[in-house]
Each structure stands twice: as structure tokens, then as C-alpha cells.
Design a protein around this motif. Structure first.
Motif, PDB file in Angstrom:
ATOM      1  N   TYR A  41       0.821  -1.212   0.000  1.00 50.73           N
ATOM      2  CA  TYR A  41       0.000   0.000   0.000  1.00 50.73           C
ATOM      3  C   TYR A  41       0.855   1.262   0.000  1.00 50.73           C
ATOM      4  CZ  TYR A  41      -3.786   3.165   1.339  1.00 50.73           C
ATOM      5  OH  TYR A  41      -4.709   4.179   1.358  1.00 50.73           O
TER       6      TYR A  41
ATOM      7  N   VAL B 135      -0.772   2.587  -5.275  1.00 53.48           N
ATOM      8  CA  VAL B 135      -1.885   1.697  -4.947  1.00 53.48           C
ATOM      9  C   VAL B 135      -2.519   1.257  -6.264  1.00 53.48           C
ATOM     10  CG1 VAL B 135      -4.003   1.419  -3.599  1.00 53.48           C
ATOM     11  CG2 VAL B 135      -2.232   3.003  -2.819  1.00 53.48           C
TER      12      VAL B 135
ATOM     13  N   SER C 278      -6.694   0.164  -6.423  1.00 51.14           N
ATOM     14  CA  SER C 278      -7.499   0.981  -5.515  1.00 51.14           C
ATOM     15  C   SER C 278      -8.986   0.679  -5.627  1.00 51.14           C
ATOM     16  CB  SER C 278      -7.253   2.467  -5.791  1.00 51.14           C
ATOM     17  OG  SER C 278      -7.595   2.804  -7.124  1.00 51.14           O
TER      18      SER C 278
END
Length: 542
Positions: free
Chosen positions: A220, A450, A453
Motif C-alpha cells: 500500500y 496503490v 485501488s
């Protein structure tokens, strides 16, 4: 209260605070390409907005508050003569909600359309086939979340058409009703003295955070070397999160299964933490195969994952109504550990609540605010900006939660269907707001870091539902609307858990990876990642 009269040069007497001046000059070094600090507030409605009503209501705010009709000049606010709010309100016709989002996404990183005008603007995006949007963009130098919410209480109306007032959002202002001789007040005073002493002791710790270790690289969060550069790619994506029932979140906080004193904010922060862990597991991040519930990893190195939690300094109702004092920046950030390694939702909530409570009792917010104010007044501008970047780039995210009215309100004559706000930042920004029985929000992130997402909302929903089940709250009561897209995405993920990708860390040396592949030296890959964020990251200037 009447608006004060500026001097012959149009300048008001009150000077900008250190934080407001810092924001007015640009919070980040220009070479990092972050642009102006602009907050975008979104007010969705199922009806079209009338431009004339928007202009009229914004003129009321401009007439009533200094910063709404002024621009910074030096360290003072200067009135813009001959200007009216109509010059800062623009209507744009759109055909769909998708088109509205395209406009919002494009605008969120842009500077103000006309910097010679007061540093705010409203875009009315009316659609005949979907919801319409009033997009209020404001430069952060004008004020923080509490002060902006407070002044909007003067034009937000209830069903009776009357302004809702500050009383609708009690948490915004400090209480002035308690008697100084009451037992509760005496206890608060004693607690305050202890907090003040603790705050003094925290000075070295707080002062070193912007030069301390970087958070550990995960699926992340990008590699520490890249975060150390802190350069903006110019790419920020707003990811909408599912809306939760405020009542269900309250029941989780008050459950007999959780420690006494757990707050709504604790539940939301732990939910976000669980979302991060689930995402990393989904992406095949091997770091999360070794969670033990604390901050130690299998190879004995410290794991860092922290959020910067926004703390606003309390202010009285009179201050929030004052033409000069209402709009101000009186906030700071506190570094709060994220219990990402904890394996179960309830364990994450327990650890989160303990961390937040310890921060509240430590006086760190008081310490950080005063260090921040002192630095902004005494250090060179370049050094202050460097420190700000160092603080933000070392953390996983900024987490903010703004309380709103818990009944329907009307903005510019239209019933508000859903509110929200967006703020692009150095690290990822989580922006939550509660309104009319629901909690809604978004994450503004770098899509190059990310990569998936699209699954975040589903994992947040899954975390909150599992937490509810652990503490005896019906999981199905958590989601505000069964039609939320996160529900469909979660069903898809549950049905195909095999849809995972292996996260390859940039920080892991090829040789170490080869050793692990041969079954020797297990944990070397993890050690290299943790070392990048821990010992090697310590003391490195951003």
C-alpha cells in the motif's frame, strides 16, 4: 458582531498566524510540484442548484467574514475592493455524474482561477440525468476544517429554512457551560495540569518525528527511497469509500465486547487499518504472513505503520462567530501507530483505541502545535517547508474525520444528499465526514503506488462487517445503503479470493530473494524491507 474596518491601504489589523502564513506562501517547496493547498468541499443534491441563490449565500459569508472578501498581503489580509461573490461562482452544465467526477478530479490539483480575487470559488455542476454538485474550493490559508464548517453553519438551513447554527455540531466548539467549582471541572483541571507536564516531556519526541524513520514499505505504501524524494508525480486519484451507518458504528463503540471509552473515531481508524492489511494480503505482500499483533516482525526488526491524525485546537462559540477569528488555522498532526499487524478486527480496534487514548493523555497535540507555531515564526521558510515534507512523507496517511449535522440540511436552497471533501497531500489523505446518520468519505492517493485501488472500499466494508460480528452487532446493519458499489465488489472478491498478485518490493535485493526461493535464510527479504524504513531511514532529511 460587526466586521472591522481596514486601514487606508485596505489592510486589516489582525496578522496571519504562522500556519496560515505558511499555507498562503505554499505549504511545499515549489520544486516538488504540489501546487497550492486547496480543499475541495462537495455538496451533492438530487436537484439542480440555482446560481442566483449560490451567489447570494456566498455574498453573506463574504460580507460577514474578513478572509472571505480578502487576499493575503504580507502577513495581513487585504480587502478586495469592487469585488462581488458573483465573480467567484461559475455554472457548468454536465450530462452525467461521471462527467461531474471528471471535472472534480481535474480541478482538485489546480490553483485558484483568479488569485487576485478572494481565495475561494464555487463551481455549480448541474445535471439533468443525475445528481448535481456544488463544488466549493477554498485555499487552506483561509481556514481549517472546523472554522470552515462553522461559518457554513450560517448558510446551511434546516427543513424550516432557518440557519442551523453552531449548536447543530456541538463538537466544533469548546464547552463554556461547566462551572469552575464543579467536581467535573476540578477533575478536568487536574487532568489538564498533568497533561501540560506530560506535554513538556514530549518535546524531544515530537520534534524528531520529521527526521525519524520512514514507515515500512508495503504493497500500500511505496519504497522509502521514493518517499524520501517526496516529489509529486502530479497524479492523485480520489477513491470513494462505502458509507456506513453512524448508528451501527456507535453500537460497535459501545459494545460490552470492546474496552470502555472507545470512540467513533477509534472504530473508523481501526476499520481503515484493517482495510490496509486486507489490501496487502490481497496483493500477496509476504510481510503480513508474520503478524503477531504487536509492532515486532518475525525477523526482530521494528515495523512502522503510522497515520498522522489531525487535531484541532478547541475554540469557543464566540470565536467561531467572530468576523476575524472564526476563520483560522489552529490544528496540528499527531503520529499515531496503525495496528496493521494485528490479525483480527477486534484486536485492531483495541490496539487503536489504546494508542489514540495514550496520545490524548500525553499532551502531544499541545506540544506539536506549539513547536509548529514556534518553528513557523523563527525558522527560515525553506526549512519550515522541508520539515513539513519530512513529516508527511514518513507516514502512511493523514487521517481526518469531520463531524457534521445529524439531520437533513439544505445548502443554497437544495437538500444535501451527501457531503464530502478532498485534499491532495504528500502522503495519502483519508477524509471522512458524518452527516444525517451516515459516515462517508474518500481516500486521495497515488494510483501508481496503490495499483488496485478499486478494491479498497470492499475491504473496508469487509473489515467493518467482521468487526461488527465480533462484538455482537448485526454485520448487515453496518452498510448505509445496500446499493453501495462496495457491496457488489466485496461479493466478487469473496467469490474469487484467488485473484491475487504478488507484490515485488523494490527494496528487496535480488540475492536475498534468491536465497528465500531456495528455502535458505528465511526472512531476509523482510529484513531488507524493514531495514529501509527503520535503521536506514532514521535521521535522513527529506
Amino acid at each position: 458582531m460587526s466586521v472591522p474596518t481596514p486601514d487606508a491601504d485596505g489592510l486589516y489589523k489582525r496578522k496571519l498566524s504562522g500556519t496560515s502564513l505558511f499555507l498562503a506562501k505554499g505549504a511545499m517547496p515549489e520544486e516538488l510540484n504540489y501546487g497550492d493547498p486547496i480543499v475541495s468541499t462537495l455538496l451533492w443534491s438530487t436537484q439542480k442548484f440555482e446560481v442566483a441563490r449560490v451567489v447570494s449565500d456566498m455574498q453573506k459569508l463574504a460580507d460577514g467574514f474578513v478572509r472571505m472578501h480578502s487576499v493575503p498581503e504580507g502577513n495581513r489580509w487585504k480587502k478586495v475592493e469592487g469585488w462581488t461573490s458573483a465573480e467567484n461562482v461559475k455554472e457548468i452544465q454536465v450530462s452525467s455524474e461521471e462527467e461531474i467526477w471528471e471535472f472534480v478530479e481535474a480541478k482538485k490539483t489546480e490553483s485558484m482561477s483568479n488569485p487576485a480575487h478572494p481565495w475561494w470559488e464555487v463551481f455549480i455542476l448541474n445535471s439533468s440525468s443525475s445528481r448535481s454538485l456544488a463544488l466549493f474550493r477554498v485555499h487552506h490559508a483561509i481556514g481549517d476544517g472546523i472554522s470552515l464548517t462553522a461559518i457554513f453553519c450560517q448558510i446551511l438551513c434546516g427543513e424550516d429554512g432557518m440557519p442551523i447554527g453552531l449548536e447543530a455540531i456541538g463538537k466544533l466548539s469548546g464547552s463554556s457551560s461547566s462551572s469552575s467549582s464543579s467536581p467535573r471541572r476540578k477533575k478536568e483541571t487536574q487532568y489538564g495540569i498533568g497533561t501540560a507536564l506530560s506535554a513538556i516531556a514530549k518535546i524531544p519526541k515530537v520534534a524528531m518525528v520529521p527526521k525519524g524513520p520512514f514507515d515500512t514499505e508495503t504493497a500500500y505504501l511505496g519504497p522509502a527511497p521514493e518517499r524520501r524524494k517526496a516529489e509529486s508525480s502530479g497524479k492523485r486519484k480520489t477513491v470513494m469509500l462505502p458509507s456506513f451507518s453512524l448508528e451501527a458504528v456507535k453500537k460497535i463503540a459501545k459494545s460490552s465486547e470492546v474496552p470502555e471509552g472507545v470512540t467513533i473515531n477509534d472504530v473508523l481508524l481501526s476499520g481503515f487499518t484493517g482495510m490496509l492489511r486486507r489490501y496487502c494480503e490481497f496483493m500477496g505482500d509476504d510481510l503480513f504472513q508474520y503478524g503477531s499483533g504487536d509492532r515486532s516482525c518475525c525477523c526482530g526488526t521494528t515495523f512502522n505503520s503510522r497515520a498522522l491524525v489531525a487535531f484541532a485546537m478547541p475554540r469557543s462559540p464566540d470565536e467561531l462567530r467572530d468576523p476575524e477569528d472564526a476563520l483560522r488555522n489552529a490544528f496540528t498532526f499527531i503520529s499515531c501507530p496503525l495496528a496493521v499487524l494485528a490479525k483480527k478486527p477486534l484486536q485492531r480496534l483495541t490496539l487503536t483505541a489504546a494508542s489514540v487514548d495514550a496520545l490524548k493523555r500525553s499532551g502531544e497535540a499541545f506540544t506539536a502545535f506549539n513547536i509548529q507555531s514556534f518553528a513557523q515564526k523563527t525558522l527560515p521558510e525553506a526549512e519550515v517547508k522541508k520539515t513539513g515534507v519530512g513529516l508527511l512523507s514518513r507516514h502512511t496517511c493523514v487521517f481526518s474525520n469531520v463531524p457534521g449535522p445529524q439531520f437533513p440540511v439544505w445548502a443554497f436552497g437544495n437538500a444535501v444528499d451527501e457531503p464530502g471533501f478532498i485534499y491532495p497531500n504528500v502522503c495519502q489523505q483519508v477524509a471522512l465526514v458524518s452527516y444525517n446518520g451516515r459516515i462517508c468519505g474518500n481516500v486521495c492517493l497515488d494510483p501508481e503506488v496503490v495499483e488496485r485501488s478499486d478494491v479498497l472500499g470492499a475491504f473496508l466494508l469487509e473489515e467493518m462487517q467482521e468487526l461488527a460480528g465480533e462484538v455482537g452487532v448485526p454485520p448487515e446493519s453496518v452498510l448505509f445503503s445496500k446499493d453501495d458499489p462496495a457491496a457488489a465488489m466485496l461479493e466478487k472478491l469473496v467469490a474469487s479470493r484467488k485473484e491475487t498478485v504478488k507484490y515485488e518490493t523494490v527494496a528487496r535485493p535480488v540475492a536475498a530473494a534468491a536465497v528465500v526461493a531456495e528455502g535458505e535464510g528465511e526472512g531476509e527479504g523482510l529484513r531488507s524491507r524493514l531495514g529501509k524504513s527503520g535503521a536506514e531511514g532514521a535521521g535522513v532529511d527529506a
